[in-house]
Scaffold this motif. Structure first.
Motif, short mmCIF file in Angstrom:
data_model
loop_
_atom_site.label_atom_id
_atom_site.label_comp_id
_atom_site.label_asym_id
_atom_site.label_seq_id
_atom_site.Cartn_x
_atom_site.Cartn_y
_atom_site.Cartn_z
N GLU A 88 61.57 40.12 161.65
CA GLU A 88 61.95 41.20 160.74
C GLU A 88 63.45 41.18 160.41
OE1 GLU A 88 59.68 44.06 162.77
OE2 GLU A 88 58.01 43.48 161.49
N LYS A 128 53.72 49.90 156.38
CA LYS A 128 55.12 49.54 156.22
C LYS A 128 55.57 49.78 154.78
CE LYS A 128 58.48 45.95 157.19
NZ LYS A 128 58.74 44.53 157.43
N ASP A 129 54.97 49.05 153.87
CA ASP A 129 55.31 49.15 152.45
C ASP A 129 54.37 50.20 151.85
OD1 ASP A 129 55.42 48.75 149.67
OD2 ASP A 129 55.82 46.60 149.89
N SER A 159 52.03 43.47 146.03
CA SER A 159 52.11 44.89 146.39
C SER A 159 52.30 45.73 145.15
CB SER A 159 53.30 45.15 147.32
OG SER A 159 53.08 44.55 148.55
N ARG A 212 53.58 51.00 149.01
CA ARG A 212 52.73 50.60 147.89
C ARG A 212 51.34 50.21 148.38
NH1 ARG A 212 56.62 46.25 145.29
NH2 ARG A 212 56.86 45.86 147.52
N ASN A 213 51.27 49.82 149.67
CA ASN A 213 49.99 49.39 150.22
C ASN A 213 49.32 50.45 151.08
OD1 ASN A 213 50.19 46.83 149.03
ND2 ASN A 213 51.60 46.18 150.64
N THR A 255 54.86 39.60 154.15
CA THR A 255 55.18 41.04 154.21
C THR A 255 54.28 41.95 153.36
OG1 THR A 255 56.82 41.20 152.42
CG2 THR A 255 57.63 40.44 154.55
N LEU A 256 53.05 41.52 153.07
CA LEU A 256 52.15 42.43 152.36
C LEU A 256 51.58 43.48 153.31
CD1 LEU A 256 50.26 39.91 150.06
CD2 LEU A 256 51.89 41.63 149.33
N GLU A 291 63.50 50.04 162.47
CA GLU A 291 62.60 49.09 163.12
C GLU A 291 63.11 48.63 164.49
OE1 GLU A 291 62.03 46.91 159.61
OE2 GLU A 291 60.37 48.27 159.16
N GLN A 327 60.51 40.76 151.24
CA GLN A 327 59.55 39.82 150.68
C GLN A 327 60.28 38.71 149.94
OE1 GLN A 327 56.42 40.88 147.51
NE2 GLN A 327 55.45 41.42 149.45
#
Ligand SMILES: [Zn+2]
Ligand SMILES: [Zn+2]
Lengths: 495, 495
Positions: A174, B399-400, A341, B402-403, A396-397, B174, A180
């Motif tokens: 990380e 995390k993201d 994403s 958008r997902n 990173t998705l 994180e 991304q």
């Protein structure tokens, strides 16, 4: 659902049990009938899974780079390695199928191997009988042999090379890859570093053979390789064309299959980077049609590769991609789509457009759950989604693989296949790591051996686009069944 | 879907357009008819969203703690702050509704406030007229007034207190919170640190008033608060019971509503920690039934709180939770369920069990997409999911943003409501931050003002369980409509 209408006065345990069972039967493998031996193996796997869940560090919740040593020690992983995987490696890329350890420790020790160091702290390679021409934005070429001769111990150099041709890292992923964008940059850079090695004709052949071997050792019996079919060069600088490259894949596949009679074979999905312009795409599709006609055995179809978010959407290329159907020429598509994403953008329409362009499978389809109509279409047409869990996590998705969107797809038995995308690039190999993440991670504690069996045999994938005749298909499935029964009986009892 | 059966010879742009439109119409707000002014505001918001997407740091892709300063500068966020949110704060907890800045800079400066420092590097507070009794595993009590008097500058102390009563951090989240376990530990610790402040009767009253004010300032006009209704203490150490606490909520709500005529009110969902045993739960449910009977105006229903993964599943408490329906007594349930990454465990059955126990809404429902049958049931019964995006991200479920799985729910117009869970604890406030993550993040670029309008008015949520009579509901909706039209007309043109 008739049984649950109306308001309940009291939650009836019998009704609850029926609902839980009904929901369980909806998932991938949920209606699979198990033999007694399969049930015993399943009980063992369930127990192992519970033990895995108890541990403080649960591998699917962690980044694969940190989880890898834990996965390697997992008894479930070791069982999955032995599991016969039949014809299920359907999304793997050409230059990331063989381990970098093998590549660096063998190939870079060959004679005539030159290295140079780029301005961007990367490396490039070339094999050449003469001193190669200088490369822009790169140090002068050095013969690796000479460089190593000057060192007392060349293992630091070897490690540094390995670090350059993969994105795996022992450091905190990380921190190394904060976004991304950074991962994709490093990913593309690693491919450039690899390029001069794997496009040298003798390496190209050995690399593919080694790749097949690694998948074979992971008990994969058939694979479909997304291949760029680049120009391959010889020591004197002369080059071979695309047809030569495809034919070489065919020759080596035949050789490997002859040497390993329980291996079914491999086919090539010709790919081009989605960054090209329209006229290049038109020429590439024309070439793909010719190759499909000339090499029907080895050639499986066509696809576009590269980062979707920064490339052109499928719809941009619709005229080129419609040529085969307009001309009545066969060119099956296996489009990467929805590895994003971003939601609602032009690129995010790729999944629907892939279906409109009659794709045979969807590469990744990470965004499919956000597209209810595309989901219905892909299910109705039996267009399987090629799920590559580790790849999605590394790019990173998704962070915690228990929350991969394929969990929802598996819960409703959407046609899907598990694959590994670029295993060598991620420090993985074959398919077992991705099967581990599936079975232990987003499959959930209740995904049982029936789900594995369905993932390995679901007829939605059949051998529709494989080079095997119906009789050969029957033979291949019978062979898989024999291997499977052997695997089950050998693993269903505690030794 | 009749139009897409059969294999297409050529992807027809008209058909593609129809499919895209059909899919768009399936999403939340997809069939909302917009006025001309709304269309203009929508065009402005769409443009802002595109500009937001262009930037290197896209806030929904980042951890909220890092994204917060970017969100605060976002013109979309500033528009969403002004947006009238009606009765949509339906998942907020009692002691995280008012900002910690307010709490620390005001309340800890009150007289009689003592502090002690625990062995685990946390702090505890108590207000007392006498020197309080020593606390185990804590330093001796110090009067905060005395401590501050010794300091040249007490802002370090204030900041340190703020850091202890929230989990927000300026450092890399994180690194500070490497696992879900660590966040939950710190989260629970912060509540303990806060406890002695907010359960002191005068603070308790002011805190709730301040909380209502912050939501009101964020243009929220009604809220439902999950409240533990703990014993509240006075300076002399005497305590008040649950009924007193509930009545105090009622009194202050009435006072606030009288002072702010456009505020509709608030109701309390009585909650208990899911860590209790069966006999405690039985007594608590009995108490809840009494409170529901005695305070029908302020009391909305009942819920269980605390970390699901480490607490007992709903089904464990089925006998206690069935008492109301068995006795024919009204006690609406608003169960937290599916705030988990674990799939297939007993805890993961909470969503289905919440539905079997006839829940009115589902708190979080993060795991709903993995439960196809529960999804159908919740849709059919109009049981809305209370989506709390920032909370889910901070507690490492996603995390993201958008997902977030709610992207899939929104794409098919599943009944849902956006809420903020514990805004003060996360360094947020009101609802606007979570609306930002929804609208810019998992709503995707195409989620338009129609989706906001539907999220704010969808009849699936109506005022079914609110204290308002049908006439008051009509009035409230009419008032919201007036505010909305004003908001639209004031924001639909570039100033
Ligand atoms: Zn790929
Ligand atoms: Zn909550």
């Amino acid at each position: 659902l008739y049984c649950v209408s109306g308001v309940l006065a009291y939650p009836d345990p019998g009704q609850r049990k029926a609902l839980i069972e009904q929901e369980a039967s909806m998932q991938t493998g949920g209606r699979m009938v198990l033999t007694d031996a399969e049930k015993r193996l399943d009980a063992r796997l369930f127990k192992m899974k519970q033990e895995e869940l108890m541990r403080a560090d649960f591998p699917p919740a962690m980044h694969f780079f940190k989880a890898r040593p834990l996965i390697r020690r997992s008894p479930i992983f070791r069982t999955l390695q032995k599991m016969p995987k039949g014809a299920r490696a359907l999304h793997v890329h050409d230059f990331s199928m063989a381990s970098v350890e093998w590549l660096v420790m063998n190939v870079t020790y060959w004679p005539h191997c030159y290295i140079c160091f780029t301005d961007s702290q990367s490396i490039r390679f070339i094999f050449s009988s003469q001193w190669p021409k200088p490369k822009p934005r790169c140090s002068p070429w050095t013969l690796l042999e000479d460089l190593r001769a000057k060192m007392v111990n060349s293992s630091d150099l070897d490690n540094s090379i390995m670090g350059n041709v993969t994105i795996f890292t022992d450091q905190d992923p990380e921190e190394v890859y904060p976004s991304q964008y950074v991962v994709w940059e490093r990913f593309e850079e690693a491919f450039l570093a690899l390029w001069g090695l794997v496009t040298y004709a003798p390496v190209f052949r050995e690399y593919y053979y080694q790749g097949l071997k690694e998948f074979y050792q992971d008990n994969v019996m058939y694979l479909e390789l997304r291949a760029l079919l680049p120009e391959i060069y010889e020591l004197d600088g002369s080059t071979h064309d695309t047809a030569w490259t495809l034919k070489t894949y065919q020759d080596i596949t035949r050789q490997f299959t002859a040497e390993h009679p329980d291996f079914f074979g491999a086919r090539i999905i010709f790919t081009v980077n989605r960054g090209v312009n329209m006229s290049v795409m038109t020429r590439v599709v024309e070439k793909a049609m010719r190759l499909q006609r000339d090499f029907p055995d080895i050639m499986a179809g066509f696809d576009l590769v590269g980062r979707e978010d920064s490339g052109r959407p499928l719809w941009y290329f619709r005229d080129a991609l419609s040529m085969p159907s307009e001309r009545g020429v066969t060119l099956p598509f296996f489009f990467h789509a929805g590895e994003t994403s971003e939601y609602g953008t032009e690129v995010d329409q790729n999944i629907l457009d892939a279906l409109l362009l009659n794709t045979s499978r969807i590469g990744h389809g990470f965004a499919l759950s956000r597209h209810p109509l595309a989901k219905v279409l892909s299910r109705k047409r039996g267009v399987a989604v090629e799920v590559c869990p580790i790849s999605n996590q590394v790019l990173t998705l998704v962070k915690d693989l228990r929350n991969h969107p394929a969990a929802a797809l598996m819960s409703e038995d959407h046609p899907l296949v598990i694959s590994s995308d670029d295993p060598a690039m991620f420090g993985a190999s074959g398919l077992s790591y991705d099967f581990y993440e599936t079975f232990v991670g987003f499959g959930g504690i209740r995904s049982n051996i029936g789900s594995l069996k369905e993932l390995l045999t679901c007829p939605c994938l059949s051998f529709r686009y494989s080079s095997l005749t119906p009789e050969q298909q029957q033979k291949a499935l019978a062979l898989w069944q024999t291997q499977w029964d052997k695997f089950v009986s050998e693993n269903c009892v505690l030794l």
